[in-house]
Design a protein around this motif. Structure first.
Motif, PDB file in Angstrom:
ATOM      1  N   PRO A 123       0.805  -1.233   0.000  1.00  0.00           N
ATOM      2  CA  PRO A 123       0.000   0.000   0.000  1.00  0.00           C
ATOM      3  C   PRO A 123       0.830   1.272   0.000  1.00  0.00           C
ATOM      4  N   GLN A 124       1.948   1.268   0.718  1.00  0.00           N
ATOM      5  CA  GLN A 124       2.773   2.483   0.770  1.00  0.00           C
ATOM      6  C   GLN A 124       3.416   2.751  -0.590  1.00  0.00           C
ATOM      7  N   ALA A 125       3.901   1.697  -1.239  1.00  0.00           N
ATOM      8  CA  ALA A 125       4.518   1.855  -2.557  1.00  0.00           C
ATOM      9  C   ALA A 125       3.486   2.264  -3.596  1.00  0.00           C
ATOM     10  N   GLU A 126       2.272   1.726  -3.493  1.00  0.00           N
ATOM     11  CA  GLU A 126       1.232   2.059  -4.460  1.00  0.00           C
ATOM     12  C   GLU A 126       0.832   3.529  -4.358  1.00  0.00           C
ATOM     13  N   ALA A 127       0.699   4.013  -3.134  1.00  0.00           N
ATOM     14  CA  ALA A 127       0.368   5.425  -2.934  1.00  0.00           C
ATOM     15  C   ALA A 127       1.492   6.308  -3.452  1.00  0.00           C
ATOM     16  N   GLN A 128       2.726   5.904  -3.195  1.00  0.00           N
ATOM     17  CA  GLN A 128       3.861   6.687  -3.671  1.00  0.00           C
ATOM     18  C   GLN A 128       3.937   6.678  -5.193  1.00  0.00           C
ATOM     19  N   ALA A 129       3.695   5.524  -5.810  1.00  0.00           N
ATOM     20  CA  ALA A 129       3.747   5.433  -7.272  1.00  0.00           C
ATOM     21  C   ALA A 129       2.718   6.357  -7.918  1.00  0.00           C
ATOM     22  N   LEU A 130       1.524   6.406  -7.357  1.00  0.00           N
ATOM     23  CA  LEU A 130       0.493   7.290  -7.895  1.00  0.00           C
ATOM     24  C   LEU A 130       0.925   8.746  -7.781  1.00  0.00           C
ATOM     25  N   GLU A 131       1.495   9.106  -6.648  1.00  0.00           N
ATOM     26  CA  GLU A 131       1.953  10.480  -6.464  1.00  0.00           C
ATOM     27  C   GLU A 131       3.113  10.795  -7.412  1.00  0.00           C
ATOM     28  N   LEU A 132       4.037   9.844  -7.584  1.00  0.00           N
ATOM     29  CA  LEU A 132       5.139  10.040  -8.524  1.00  0.00           C
ATOM     30  C   LEU A 132       4.629  10.229  -9.947  1.00  0.00           C
ATOM     31  N   LEU A 133       3.602   9.470 -10.299  1.00  0.00           N
ATOM     32  CA  LEU A 133       3.043   9.575 -11.645  1.00  0.00           C
ATOM     33  C   LEU A 133       2.366  10.926 -11.849  1.00  0.00           C
ATOM     34  N   LYS A 134       1.612  11.366 -10.866  1.00  0.00           N
ATOM     35  CA  LYS A 134       0.969  12.677 -10.965  1.00  0.00           C
ATOM     36  C   LYS A 134       2.012  13.787 -11.120  1.00  0.00           C
ATOM     37  N   ARG A 135       3.014  13.726 -10.255  1.00  0.00           N
ATOM     38  CA  ARG A 135       4.060  14.755 -10.314  1.00  0.00           C
ATOM     39  C   ARG A 135       4.830  14.658 -11.627  1.00  0.00           C
ATOM     40  N   PHE A 158       4.430   6.009 -16.376  1.00  0.00           N
ATOM     41  CA  PHE A 158       3.815   4.999 -15.507  1.00  0.00           C
ATOM     42  C   PHE A 158       4.860   4.006 -15.031  1.00  0.00           C
ATOM     43  N   ASP A 159       5.616   3.449 -15.975  1.00  0.00           N
ATOM     44  CA  ASP A 159       6.612   2.453 -15.585  1.00  0.00           C
ATOM     45  C   ASP A 159       7.752   3.059 -14.786  1.00  0.00           C
ATOM     46  N   VAL A 160       8.182   4.263 -15.144  1.00  0.00           N
ATOM     47  CA  VAL A 160       9.221   4.928 -14.362  1.00  0.00           C
ATOM     48  C   VAL A 160       8.747   5.109 -12.912  1.00  0.00           C
ATOM     49  N   SER A 161       7.509   5.552 -12.751  1.00  0.00           N
ATOM     50  CA  SER A 161       6.976   5.810 -11.403  1.00  0.00           C
ATOM     51  C   SER A 161       6.807   4.533 -10.604  1.00  0.00           C
ATOM     52  N   THR A 162       6.227   3.503 -11.229  1.00  0.00           N
ATOM     53  CA  THR A 162       6.006   2.255 -10.487  1.00  0.00           C
ATOM     54  C   THR A 162       7.315   1.539 -10.198  1.00  0.00           C
ATOM     55  N   PHE A 163       8.289   1.659 -11.105  1.00  0.00           N
ATOM     56  CA  PHE A 163       9.570   1.004 -10.830  1.00  0.00           C
ATOM     57  C   PHE A 163      10.317   1.707  -9.703  1.00  0.00           C
ATOM     58  N   VAL A 164      10.351   3.033  -9.737  1.00  0.00           N
ATOM     59  CA  VAL A 164      11.010   3.771  -8.657  1.00  0.00           C
ATOM     60  C   VAL A 164      10.348   3.456  -7.323  1.00  0.00           C
ATOM     61  N   ALA A 165       9.024   3.435  -7.297  1.00  0.00           N
ATOM     62  CA  ALA A 165       8.315   3.109  -6.050  1.00  0.00           C
ATOM     63  C   ALA A 165       8.623   1.685  -5.602  1.00  0.00           C
ATOM     64  N   SER A 166       8.777   0.768  -6.555  1.00  0.00           N
ATOM     65  CA  SER A 166       9.106  -0.622  -6.218  1.00  0.00           C
ATOM     66  C   SER A 166      10.484  -0.726  -5.591  1.00  0.00           C
ATOM     67  N   MET A 167      11.454   0.012  -6.143  1.00  0.00           N
ATOM     68  CA  MET A 167      12.809  -0.039  -5.585  1.00  0.00           C
ATOM     69  C   MET A 167      12.872   0.606  -4.200  1.00  0.00           C
ATOM     70  N   ILE A 168      12.129   1.667  -4.016  1.00  0.00           N
ATOM     71  CA  ILE A 168      12.085   2.290  -2.684  1.00  0.00           C
ATOM     72  C   ILE A 168      11.427   1.336  -1.686  1.00  0.00           C
ATOM     73  N   GLN A 169      10.408   0.616  -2.139  1.00  0.00           N
ATOM     74  CA  GLN A 169       9.764  -0.364  -1.269  1.00  0.00           C
ATOM     75  C   GLN A 169      10.739  -1.480  -0.895  1.00  0.00           C
ATOM     76  N   LEU A 170      11.549  -1.936  -1.842  1.00  0.00           N
ATOM     77  CA  LEU A 170      12.538  -2.968  -1.523  1.00  0.00           C
ATOM     78  C   LEU A 170      13.564  -2.443  -0.525  1.00  0.00           C
ATOM     79  N   LYS A 171      13.934  -1.186  -0.643  1.00  0.00           N
ATOM     80  CA  LYS A 171      14.817  -0.568   0.358  1.00  0.00           C
ATOM     81  C   LYS A 171      14.135  -0.571   1.722  1.00  0.00           C
TER      82      LYS A 171
END
Length: 463
Positions: free
Chosen positions: A23-35, A138-151
């Motif tokens: 959930p945290q990564a998904e919320a971040q990915a959406l915000e990254l995509l908007k920005r 979309f992919d840039v945002s979801t991938f960045v959020a995924s890597m931050i989630q793995l961190k």
């Protein structure tokens, strides 16, 4: 170069089933995509790609990446980003890094043509609208959020994971060339702007393509010059007629059929799901023997398949004459070729000159920021990982290697000897694709399965 879009009902069904996983990564990915959509990362004056890259760096550093491991560098009016997720050096198959490519730039969009401002993200009816929403933010945002989630989860890869986000994939690819020149000692590259899944019109998954090859892009200028004169006294030769004759010869020529390991597998998978028995038979026959003239003719009559059958060349632009009452002093045409992997570009240029068979018609290659690249080898280990990740969502979807008829960042890395594969997790229904067009959009429900896919693939490959 995004070619995928996604069917909303299926995306929400799959997304809701996995939404609580990250959930945290998904919320971040959406915000990254908007920005991200709000940055006007278009080539030319006012290009905000550097600002977008700087923003992404700030998010990665805040998410646990060392400042020294995230680099943003300007190149001309654009920029690129490099971010390294450091590994332990204990990878099972060696210490070479895995590269991840994507692009931050987008094609131009005129606000007066759109229903909504293309650079103001709008979420409406489950879609996020905006230029670059699908290609490739979309992919840039979801991938960045995924890597931050793995961190966040404390994941320690056995090898380095290096994100390489280019800034001019849609135009000259100079940033991609620079990245490939620096980062070519790698295990493989995963391109999050390539590959993807197909859905039929009912939303049923048909297949997932892993892009392992792409055709080279080349433009050739045909030019004719002569003294011209007054139109009241026609004379030969006439530059326009000479050019027209040359183009007719090119139009009449059919390049040989070609197949490779990637396209053979793709033809077999496509034939298996093709309801028309005549078309399916042509696919199987062509895969077995690309010199089968009957099979080749059937496939080349279909715009959806002609690009997969070999090299193609077609006239795309023409300019001639300088006055309505004067004989033309110059006539030029652009012939665009999409060249099958492994075929040298000079060989195609020589063939065009041979077809024209007129020394007064010059055939010159136009610089287009493209390089030839061979198909990447099929890797059972990679296909196994991708198949497992796809089947976690769509168990019945076949996972097939495919060749792209267009160009992506991968060609620069393949040209440097790095095996490269397009692996975007997006599934698309062909009637729902808006990349490069008006009112580009992406279903918000696709965020959850994309993050799940990226985490599964990266944690497995980077062990």
């Amino acid at each position: 170069m995004r070619h995928v879009a996604v069917f909303l009902a299926v995306a929400f069904a799959a997304g809701s089933a996995q939404a609580q996983n990250n959930p945290q990564a998904e919320a971040q990915a959406l915000e990254l995509l908007k920005r991200g959509v709000a940055f006007r990362s278009v080539a030319g004056p006012g290009n905000q790609t550097f600002d977008y890259a700087t923003f992404l760096k700030s998010q990665l550093v805040a998410g646990g990446f060392a400042d020294a491991d995230v680099r943003v560098e300007k190149l001309g009016d654009t920029a690129f980003l490099v971010a390294r997720y450091r590994g332990t050096g204990k990878a099972k198959s060696g210490a070479k890094p895995i590269l991840i490519s994507g692009h931050m730039d987008v094609v131009e969009a005129k606000p007066t043509d759109w229903e909504r401002d293309p650079f103001t993200p709008v979420v409406e009816n489950g879609y996020l609208f905006g230029r670059g929403a699908s290609d490739n933010k979309f992919d840039v945002s979801t991938f960045v959020a995924s890597m931050i989630q793995l961190k966040r989860e404390g994941f320690k890869p056995g090898r380095d994971i290096v994100m390489l986000f280019s800034g001019d994939e849609e135009t000259g690819m100079k940033t991609t060339a620079a990245l490939a020149a620096e980062f070519h000692d790698a295990e493989l590259l995963l391109n999050i702007d390539g590959g993807g899944g197909d859905l039929d019109e009912s939303g049923k998954p048909m297949m997932f393509g892993v892009q392992g090859a792409e055709k080279s892009y080349a433009d050739f200028e045909l030019s004719v010059t002569n003294p011209g004169g007054h139109s009241s006294a026609p004379r030969k030769p006439n530059a326009i007629y000479q050019l027209a004759a040359a183009l007719q010869k090119i139009e009449a020529y059919e390049f040989p059929g070609q197949v490779n390991e990637i396209t053979k597998a793709s033809w077999a998978a496509t034939a298996a799901r093709t309801p028309d028995p005549k078309l399916a038979d042509a696919m199987r026959r062509f895969a077995a023997n690309p010199e089968d003239a009957g099979a080749r003719a059937i496939l080349r009559a279909d715009p959806g398949y002609v690009g997969q059958t070999g090299t193609t060349c077609v006239a795309t632009m023409i300019t001639a004459g300088h006055a309505a009452n004067a004989l033309p002093q110059r006539a030029t045409a652009n012939v665009n070729c999409r060249i099958f992997p492994g075929t040298p570009i000079p060989q195609v240029q020589a063939k065009l000159a041979e077809l024209v068979a007129d020394p007064t018609v010059k055939v010159t290659k136009v610089e287009s920021g493209s390089v030839p690249s061979d198909a990447s080898p099929l890797r059972p280990d990679l296909m196994k990982v991708i198949t497992k990740a796809v089947h976690a969502r769509f168990p019945e979807a076949p996972v097939v290697p495919v060749m792209s008829s267009g160009a992506t960042d991968s060609m620069w890395f393949r040209g440097r000897g790095v095996p490269s594969y397009g692996v975007s997790p997006l599934f698309m229904k062909s009637s729902d694709s808006f990349a490069h067009g008006l009112n580009e959009r992406i279903p918000v429900g696709e965020i959850a399965p994309a993050i799940t896919f990226y985490k599964a693939v990266i944690t497995e490959l980077a062990k």
